[in-house]
Design an enzyme around this catalytic site. Structure first.
Site, PDB file in Angstrom:
ATOM      1  N   ARG A   1       0.842  -1.201   0.000  1.00  0.00           N
ATOM      2  CA  ARG A   1       0.000   0.000   0.000  1.00  0.00           C
ATOM      3  C   ARG A   1       0.876   1.250   0.000  1.00  0.00           C
ATOM      4  NH1 ARG A   1      -4.789   1.401   4.358  1.00  0.00           N
ATOM      5  NH2 ARG A   1      -3.095   1.171   5.893  1.00  0.00           N
TER       6      ARG A   1
ATOM      7  N   ASP B   1      -3.633   3.410  14.256  1.00  0.00           N
ATOM      8  CA  ASP B   1      -2.798   3.953  13.189  1.00  0.00           C
ATOM      9  C   ASP B   1      -3.314   5.343  12.859  1.00  0.00           C
ATOM     10  OD1 ASP B   1      -5.040   3.636  11.570  1.00  0.00           O
ATOM     11  OD2 ASP B   1      -4.163   2.078  10.317  1.00  0.00           O
TER      12      ASP B   1
END
EC number: 2.3.3.9
Length: 532
Positions: free
Chosen positions: A162, A446
């Site tokens: 990603r 996150d």
């Protein structure tokens, strides 16, 4: 166009990645695509303002023929047919990369985005680790002498990398004096160094694409893929991409996004935490009806979240694409087995709902959760690798259902406000230290969860929300007081040295963006200016 590396500090093995040919490829990507990226970012702001002015967001009338059309994405390659468990985590350091590859998951989302602080060292190390993993040579020995090696007794997880979202810059590479586009740097370095080896392995190159807000942004990625495959002499369609539907405008363009990437698409993912962040951001000034309750109380069973996930499954399977479920963010606590047991029960319920809804797999944030997720999907899938045959024709989702955030149960409380400020400061401090994923209160946090936290605070101040547990109105003064208390609490927990280096700057940053009259689109943008 001239390209310059600006970080003078020595980074081990950087010369293996920053080769003249690799930098020439990065330069070519920017020459062709950076201008369009800049135009699309400007278009985001224009659309957001239009929605704020009208209070309306809907499916696009100009793409009705795409939604009505009879088309499918390209069939998935063998390595992506079974994605029932996907492990997520940063690609740096090597220890975490090895643990993810060895986790028993079918797929590893190797994250250069929300779970990674984009220090230049982290970026280079991530690409090195992914290249070494593809070559089968990745290893690590800790300072204590513990060795980490890729397992040979069972298959490794298939890597899906990603890159950063379109909005992020890379200040350590300048092109004609301007910072490079983070997404093009991450993709470009990975693709240039790893793609051919992954093709030989029969496992890629595969990507997760984050933070998109329109099918035009997907079209840009498709153009990048077409060019990149030609550049390295790979066949068209070699790249496969899964798009995270983690912004509210993208939820209205799922068909269109798949259509733009149809030769390279393999699925969509329900990026639930960023999705909530996007709703807050997009409708931050649209009134009290768009103020969500405390973050912890917004469940996936809320009607507006059900509408989002069921539309995603229906859209994907109609088009022959995989529907990937959201993150299980709990972290096992081996010192408190009762906490872990309760957490695993929640994960099992969440994954059971996803599997029964037709999702083809789901995410976990810790290797210990892989068996639980796999067991749930095994029970539903049986011998099948996926659920593409589950079409969900009974699902009919309207714009009103997607936007009905008042359907979420829960309240706005001081306890929630206090937790938001604690998490936002604590996560940002760890991010500034170079680590993009951290366990806080037995949850893997996150950037997405930190974004929700600080955005809720800004929105509550803007709307003068009343706290259900105290009756107080959320004001700048109240937030300043609680932020000060939570900052002091963190100083007590982590000590003066860590506080001075990371927690105090993090607190100051969170104060700036929460108390500002103007909304900051991404926490990581100003935070990036504070890291090396």
């Amino acid at each position: 166009m001239a390209i310059t590396v600006t970080d003078p500090r020595p980074i081990e093995r950087a010369e293996e990645i920053l080769t003249p040919k690799a930098l020439a490829f990065i330069e070519e990507l920017h020459t062709r695509f950076a201008g369009t990226r800049n135009e699309l970012l400007a278009a985001r702001a224009v659309k957001r303002q239009r929605v704020a002015d009208t209070g309306k967001l809907d499916f696009l009338p100009e793409t009705q023929d795409v939604r009505d059309g009879d088309w499918k994405v390209a069939p998935a390659p063998a390595a992506l047919q079974d994605r029932r468990v996907e492990m997520t985590g940063p690609a740096s350091p090597a220890k975490m990369a090895i643990n993810a590859l060895n986790s028993g998951a079918k797929v590893w989302l190797a994250d250069l985005e929300d779970a990674s602080t984009p220090t230049w060292g982290n970026v280079i190390d991530a690409i090195l680790n992914l290249r070494d993993a593809a070559q089968g040579t990745l290893s690590y020995t800790s300072a204590e002498g513990k060795e980490y090696r890729l397992r040979t007794d069972a298959p490794l997880a298939v890597v899906v990398a990603r890159p950063r979202g379109w909005h992020m810059q890379e200040k350590h590479l300048l092109l004609n004096g301007e910072p490079a586009v983070g997404a093009l740097v991450d993709f470009g370095l990975h693709f240039f160094h790893v793609a051919k080896q992954l093709v030989l392995n029969g496992q890629g190159p595969y990507y997760y694409l984050p933070k998109m807000e329109s099918h035009l942004e997907a079209r840009l990625w498709n153009d990048v893929f077409v060019f990149a495959q030609d550049y390295l002499g790979l066949g068209q369609g070699t790249i496969r991409a899964t798009v995270l539907i983690e912004t509210i405008p993208a939820a209205f363009e799922m068909d269109e996004i798949l259509y733009e990437l149809r030769d390279h698409a393999s699925g969509l993912n329900a990026g639930r935490w960023d999705y909530l962040f996007s709703i807050i951001k997009y409708f931050r000034d649209a009134g009290e009806e768009f103020v969500l309750p405390d973050r912890a109380s917004v469940a996936m069973t809320a009607p507006f979240m059900r509408a989002y996930t069921e539309l995603l499954v229906k859209t994907c399977h109609k088009r022959g694409a995989f529907a990937m479920g959201g993150m299980a963010a709990v972290i096992p606590n081996r010192r408190h087995p009762e906490v872990t047991e309760a957490a695993f029960a929640k994960v099992r319920a969440d994954k059971t709902r996803e599997a029964n809804d037709g999702f083809d797999g789901s995410w976990v944030a810790h290797p210990d959760l892989v068996p639980t997720c796999r067991e749930v999907f095994d029970a539903v899938l049986g011998d099948k690798p996926n659920q593409l045959d589950k079409q969900r024709p009974e699902v009919n989702v309207t714009a009103e259902q997607l936007l009905d955030v008042t359907s979420a149960e829960g309240q706005v409380t001081e306890a929630g406000l206090r937790l938001n400020l604690y998490v936002a400061i604590a996560y940002t401090a760890v991010w500034l230290s170079g680590n993009g994923a951290v366990a806080i209160h037995n949850l893997m946090e996150d950037a997405a969860t930190a974004e929700i936290s600080r955005s809720q605070v800004w929105q509550q101040i803007r709307n003068k929300s009343v706290l259900a547990d105290t009756g107080n109105t959320v004001t700048r003064e109240l937030v300043e007081r609680i932020l000060g208390e939570e900052t002091e609490r963190l100083r007590t927990e982590f000590g003066d040295e860590a506080f001075r280096r990371y927690y105090q700057p993090a607190s100051e940053l969170i104060a700036d963006i929460c108390l500002s009259e103007d909304y900051t689109d991404f926490l990581t943008t100003p935070a990036y200016e504070l890291v090396g």
